[in-house]
Scaffold this motif. Structure first.
Motif, PDB file in Angstrom:
ATOM      1  N   ALA A 564       0.490  16.476  18.004  1.00 38.37           N
ATOM      2  CA  ALA A 564       0.425  17.933  17.919  1.00 38.37           C
ATOM      3  C   ALA A 564       0.966  18.355  16.563  1.00 38.37           C
ATOM      4  N   ILE A 565       0.141  19.013  15.762  1.00 38.73           N
ATOM      5  CA  ILE A 565       0.535  19.459  14.426  1.00 38.73           C
ATOM      6  C   ILE A 565       0.643  20.981  14.450  1.00 38.73           C
ATOM      7  N   VAL A 566       1.776  21.507  14.011  1.00 34.90           N
ATOM      8  CA  VAL A 566       1.959  22.955  13.922  1.00 34.90           C
ATOM      9  C   VAL A 566       2.159  23.304  12.455  1.00 34.90           C
ATOM     10  N   THR A 567       1.210  24.074  11.897  1.00 31.66           N
ATOM     11  CA  THR A 567       1.214  24.343  10.455  1.00 31.66           C
ATOM     12  C   THR A 567       2.198  25.432  10.067  1.00 31.66           C
ATOM     13  N   GLY A 568       2.301  26.481  10.892  1.00 29.25           N
ATOM     14  CA  GLY A 568       3.202  27.580  10.568  1.00 29.25           C
ATOM     15  C   GLY A 568       2.849  28.802  11.389  1.00 29.25           C
ATOM     16  N   ILE A 569       3.771  29.742  11.419  1.00 29.79           N
ATOM     17  CA  ILE A 569       3.542  30.994  12.141  1.00 29.79           C
ATOM     18  C   ILE A 569       3.852  32.143  11.194  1.00 29.79           C
ATOM     19  N   THR A 570       2.833  32.893  10.822  1.00 29.27           N
ATOM     20  CA  THR A 570       3.039  34.032   9.931  1.00 29.27           C
ATOM     21  C   THR A 570       3.439  35.246  10.748  1.00 29.27           C
ATOM     22  N   GLU A 571       4.080  36.166  10.111  1.00 26.15           N
ATOM     23  CA  GLU A 571       4.444  37.421  10.766  1.00 26.15           C
ATOM     24  C   GLU A 571       3.173  38.250  10.944  1.00 26.15           C
ATOM     25  N   GLU A 572       2.822  38.512  12.180  1.00 23.74           N
ATOM     26  CA  GLU A 572       1.677  39.383  12.423  1.00 23.74           C
ATOM     27  C   GLU A 572       1.979  40.225  13.651  1.00 23.74           C
ATOM     28  N   PRO A 573       1.393  41.383  13.760  1.00 24.28           N
ATOM     29  CA  PRO A 573       1.691  42.253  14.904  1.00 24.28           C
ATOM     30  C   PRO A 573       1.180  41.643  16.203  1.00 24.28           C
ATOM     31  N   PRO A 574       1.788  42.028  17.321  1.00 22.65           N
ATOM     32  CA  PRO A 574       1.289  41.561  18.612  1.00 22.65           C
ATOM     33  C   PRO A 574      -0.175  41.947  18.779  1.00 22.65           C
ATOM     34  N   PHE A 575      -0.905  41.127  19.530  1.00 17.97           N
ATOM     35  CA  PHE A 575      -2.314  41.430  19.746  1.00 17.97           C
ATOM     36  C   PHE A 575      -2.628  41.274  21.225  1.00 17.97           C
ATOM     37  N   GLY A 576      -3.822  41.655  21.602  1.00 15.62           N
ATOM     38  CA  GLY A 576      -4.238  41.493  22.991  1.00 15.62           C
ATOM     39  C   GLY A 576      -5.034  42.682  23.461  1.00 15.62           C
ATOM     40  N   ASP A 577      -5.450  42.587  24.718  1.00 10.98           N
ATOM     41  CA  ASP A 577      -6.178  43.687  25.332  1.00 10.98           C
ATOM     42  C   ASP A 577      -5.252  44.343  26.341  1.00 10.98           C
ATOM     43  N   ARG A 578      -5.645  44.371  27.610  1.00  5.73           N
ATOM     44  CA  ARG A 578      -4.787  45.003  28.616  1.00  5.73           C
ATOM     45  C   ARG A 578      -3.474  44.253  28.781  1.00  5.73           C
ATOM     46  N   PHE A 579      -3.468  42.947  28.406  1.00  5.57           N
ATOM     47  CA  PHE A 579      -2.269  42.143  28.623  1.00  5.57           C
ATOM     48  C   PHE A 579      -1.248  42.299  27.498  1.00  5.57           C
ATOM     49  N   ARG A 580      -1.667  42.790  26.348  1.00  8.27           N
ATOM     50  CA  ARG A 580      -0.744  43.178  25.276  1.00  8.27           C
ATOM     51  C   ARG A 580       0.311  42.113  24.965  1.00  8.27           C
ATOM     52  N   TRP A 581      -0.145  40.979  24.448  1.00  9.72           N
ATOM     53  CA  TRP A 581       0.781  39.893  24.161  1.00  9.72           C
ATOM     54  C   TRP A 581       1.630  40.216  22.934  1.00  9.72           C
ATOM     55  N   GLY A 582       2.892  39.829  23.007  1.00  5.93           N
ATOM     56  CA  GLY A 582       3.809  40.043  21.902  1.00  5.93           C
ATOM     57  C   GLY A 582       4.079  38.771  21.133  1.00  5.93           C
ATOM     58  N   LYS A 583       5.045  38.835  20.231  1.00  6.72           N
ATOM     59  CA  LYS A 583       5.334  37.724  19.329  1.00  6.72           C
ATOM     60  C   LYS A 583       5.758  36.468  20.082  1.00  6.72           C
ATOM     61  N   GLU A 584       6.575  36.606  21.127  1.00  8.82           N
ATOM     62  CA  GLU A 584       7.048  35.434  21.861  1.00  8.82           C
ATOM     63  C   GLU A 584       5.897  34.748  22.594  1.00  8.82           C
ATOM     64  N   SER A 585       4.958  35.520  23.133  1.00  9.28           N
ATOM     65  CA  SER A 585       3.792  34.927  23.793  1.00  9.28           C
ATOM     66  C   SER A 585       2.945  34.147  22.796  1.00  9.28           C
ATOM     67  N   VAL A 586       2.769  34.704  21.602  1.00  7.60           N
ATOM     68  CA  VAL A 586       2.013  33.998  20.565  1.00  7.60           C
ATOM     69  C   VAL A 586       2.719  32.694  20.201  1.00  7.60           C
ATOM     70  N   TRP A 587       4.043  32.754  20.064  1.00  5.29           N
ATOM     71  CA  TRP A 587       4.814  31.540  19.743  1.00  5.29           C
ATOM     72  C   TRP A 587       4.613  30.466  20.812  1.00  5.29           C
ATOM     73  N   LYS A 588       4.648  30.851  22.077  1.00  6.96           N
ATOM     74  CA  LYS A 588       4.440  29.884  23.159  1.00  6.96           C
ATOM     75  C   LYS A 588       3.026  29.306  23.124  1.00  6.96           C
ATOM     76  N   ALA A 589       2.052  30.138  22.779  1.00  7.19           N
ATOM     77  CA  ALA A 589       0.675  29.657  22.712  1.00  7.19           C
ATOM     78  C   ALA A 589       0.501  28.647  21.584  1.00  7.19           C
ATOM     79  N   VAL A 590       1.121  28.919  20.435  1.00  4.42           N
ATOM     80  CA  VAL A 590       1.071  27.964  19.322  1.00  4.42           C
ATOM     81  C   VAL A 590       1.778  26.667  19.704  1.00  4.42           C
ATOM     82  N   ARG A 591       2.852  26.776  20.469  1.00  3.64           N
ATOM     83  CA  ARG A 591       3.651  25.609  20.882  1.00  3.64           C
ATOM     84  C   ARG A 591       2.964  24.764  21.947  1.00  3.64           C
ATOM     85  N   CYS A 592       1.986  25.305  22.619  1.00  5.32           N
ATOM     86  CA  CYS A 592       1.419  24.681  23.819  1.00  5.32           C
ATOM     87  C   CYS A 592       1.049  23.199  23.635  1.00  5.32           C
TER      88      CYS A 592
END
Length: 692
Positions: A564-592
């Motif tokens: 598993a290679i993780v290149t980096g995580i840039t600062e970007e605003p939370p994204f999503g639709d009705r579920f409205r994912w935030g920064k921590e959710s994005v971090w967990k998804a990258v970590r998966c």
């Protein structure tokens, strides 16, 4: 309380390393009304679902969830536990669930583990109806709801035999991909893959299956190698069936020459009218009819896997007992209300049916479906009933040897042998016993869930047959995640693998490329495209770019990750639709992908990114850091005897404890950032030469 939306996360995800369903739930007015403020609510739930007492919840002890209900908890949390309990009662036990606030007033994410996402969604919907009924003080037919869910599970979930095999495979680190809505499953990826279809494998031959279906041919073949079988012959008419019976000696068995599941089989026949009637019944079930001399004793089923007889089950005839008031048909209907009975393969008992065979057998007992047998009278419906008693430890070694020889003679790698014997603990020849049938694709549930005796590890035995000790090393799966630079890294790694002569598949934002061919020209970083890539039977290396957005919406498309290679995580605003994912959710998804690394694998992490560095504790395998040569994180890591690849200007250094050496080659892409060149080099070192 409303369910606003669902996410079906088919693969590993931000919640768990297996499939879950995530519901977005608006509690509405109940955000102000926890369970303790709802009169009679807890009492109704516990009465309907007594199994909730086993839910330990955050308290960590039996009855923990009940205490939470009594003290007061929110209905999102209640929905989680109720849905889990309904899943466990109607199909198989599950235990994982979460209920989390979203940041929007009264709106929660409710997550449950599930065998299949369609079934998990159905459990949440049923749980929602049940919770609302408990709130409103309405009655709720839980048994009917459980039967409804069980029917859905039978339709959409893997059967018990296939599930046992895939569970055993995953316990050995072997991933599984379901290829159809049925029970066709691929185990492993790429060139080392195998396929199963319940208890059939990709090595189960069509010729062997054809032989097994021909009862007369099977009997002749087994007799030729000395396996005890009943004497018999085909019959061409009802009159010829009687003639065969006279030749062979009464009583006899009349059965279809190519039937299965005991359909059309009439046993222990001694009179001409019964034998001629049995011929007509058998002829309707098969293309030919066989008459055999009846072998007295108990019916057993022996499961052979490869060179071993690994399990044996015994059974009794199908019967009902008269009560002096109900007809036979009514007694059958009453017996079929038993939750253990059903048509699906998950039930240990089959549904009782009044078919032609049972009607003829009733006639011979002086009864009919509309007759009322006296109280206590045992009424036989079929002589060959459910096999519910495990007798593996009683099976005589000679019986096991006969069964293995029979399976090999027919040519089956997995077979179910029907054995008739007075005692399976004695050799067949010594007691006049016999093997009466050899079956391809045998049912496994009788050995997995016997009503008497202990379950047998049939799934493990089949996985050992498919992947014996010393089987080829798994095809490497390299996953590249991060919010920046991942496409370039994945492309560079795939190019280096191809340059080294490995047949490679690349999944990236640029498309799906397999063996140098473009299979999909568009963004392939999604669940479906990734699964599609893993089906290729020629591939020797997979490089998979991982999109955090796809992980959040669908889950990962793979179950095993070697690197598993993780290149980096840039600062970007939370994204999503009705579920409205935030920064921590994005971090967990990258970590998966890091969560999936086995002890034999490794995570390659960007040491210059603090957000990536904190993923190291989630890796069960080796952690290799990449970054600048002056990185404090790399210095500390290497001081512990761990490995790193650092860049010093244009040079790359492999740092292993106190040793340092320059890496010449193998990365030639000028488009990569220095840290990404280091990550690519580290991946190639680990795959091409994993040993220190």
């Amino acid at each position: 309380m409303q369910i606003l939306d669902f996410l079906e996360l088919h693969g590993p995800n931000v919640w768990a390393n297996y499939a879950v369903v995530e519901a977005l739930v608006d509690l509405g007015e109940f955000e102000e009304k926890p369970s303790s403020k709802l009169p009679g609510f807890t009492e109704r739930l516990v009465r309907w679902l007594p199994g909730l007492v086993e839910h330990r919840c955050s308290i960590g002890e039996r009855g923990g969830f009940i205490k939470r209900l009594e003290d007061g908890t929110w209905l999102g949390h209640v929905l989680e536990h109720v849905s889990i309990e309904l899943h466990s009662r109607s199909h198989v036990p599950v235990g994982f669930g979460r209920a989390r606030e979203t940041g929007e007033y009264g709106v929660y994410r409710v997550v449950i583990e599930c065998s299949d996402t369609k079934f998990g969604r159905a459990c949440l919907e049923s749980g929602h109806r049940l919770v609302r009924a408990a709130v409103d003080g309405r009655e709720f037919d839980v048994d009917a709801e459980v039967r409804h869910l069980a029917a859905i599970a039978n339709e959409v979930c893997l059967g018990p035999g296939t599930r046992a095999i895939t569970t055993a495979a995953r316990a050995r680190g072997i991933p599984a991909i379901r290829l159809t809505e049925g029970n066709l499953v691929q185990l492993e990826y790429g060139k080392n893959q195998r396929r199963i279809w319940t208890a059939e494998t990709d090595r189960t031959g069509a010729v062997a299956e054809g032989i097994a279906q021909d009862k007369d041919l099977t009997r002749k073949l087994l007799s030729s190698v000395g396996v005890p079988v009943p004497v018999g012959r085909p019959a061409t008419s009802a009159a010829d069936a009687w003639a065969a019976a006279e030749e062979l000696g009464l009583p006899v068995v009349v059965k279809p020459g190519d039937g299965n599941h005991g359909r059309g089989v009439s046993i222990r026949l001694e009179e001409r009218p019964a034998i001629e009637a049995a011929y007509d019944i058998a002829a309707r079930e098969g293309s030919s009819v066989v008459v055999e001399r009846f072998v007295p004793g108990t019916q057993y089923r022996v499961l052979v896997v490869g060179e071993r007889a690994i399990a044996a089950s015994g059974g009794q005839a199908e019967t009902v007992t008269g009560d002096g008031t109900r007809t036979v048909a009514e007694l059958v209907a009453l017996a079929n209300q038993d939750i253990r009975r059903g048509e699906d393969s998950a039930r240990p008992l089959s549904t009782l049916v009044l078919d032609d065979v049972s009607r003829e057998l009733l006639r011979r007992q002086g009864l009919a479906p509309e007759a009322v047998p006296e109280k206590g009278r045992t009424v036989v419906l079929h002589h060959n009933g459910d096999l519910t008693v495990d007798v593996t430890e009683r099976m005589h070694p000679d019986v096991a040897t006969d069964c293995v020889l029979a399976a090999k003679t027919v040519g089956l790698d997995i077979a179910g042998l029907d054995v008739i014997a007075e005692d399976i603990g004695r050799p067949l020849a010594a007691q006049g016993g016999a093997i009466i049938e050899v079956n391809a694709s045998p049912a496994l549930v009788i050995h997995l869930s016997p009503l008497v005796g202990k379950p047998r590890p049939v799934g493990e035995a089949i996985v050992d047959l498919l992947f014996p000790p010393g089987h080829p090393k798994p095809v490497p799966v390299v996953a590249v995640s991060g919010t920046d630079g991942r496409t370039a890294v994945a492309t560079a790694i795939a190019a280096e693998f191809e340059r080294a002569g490995r047949v490679t598949t690349l999944v990236s934002a640029a498309g799906l490329r397999a063996e140098g061919r473009v299979v999909e020209p568009r963004d392939a970083t999604n669940f479906t495209s990734t699964r599609r890539a893993l089906l290729n039977p020629y591939v020797e290396a997979f490089v998979l770019e991982v999109s955090e957005r796809s992980v959040l919406r669908e889950g990962l498309g793979f179950d095993r990750c070697d690197l598993a290679i993780v290149t980096g995580i840039t600062e970007e605003p939370p994204f999503g639709d009705r579920f409205r994912w935030g920064k921590e959710s994005v971090w967990k998804a990258v970590r998966c992908p890091v969560d999936l690394v086995s002890r034999d694998g490794a995570a390659i992490l960007n040491a210059d990114d603090p957000e990536v560095l904190r993923m190291a504790e989630h890796c069960d395998g080796e952690v290799v850091l990449v970054g600048s040569v002056g990185s404090p994180a790399i210095a500390e890591h290497v001081a512990k005897g761990c490995r790193a690849v650092a860049f010093d200007g244009e040079e790359l250094l492999l740092m292993d404890g106190l040793q340092r050496r320059r890496i010449f080659g193998p990365v030639s892409s000028d488009s990569l950032r220095p840290v990404d060149r280091a990550a690519t080099a580290a991946a190639l070192i680990l795959v091409m030469n994993p040993a220190r």
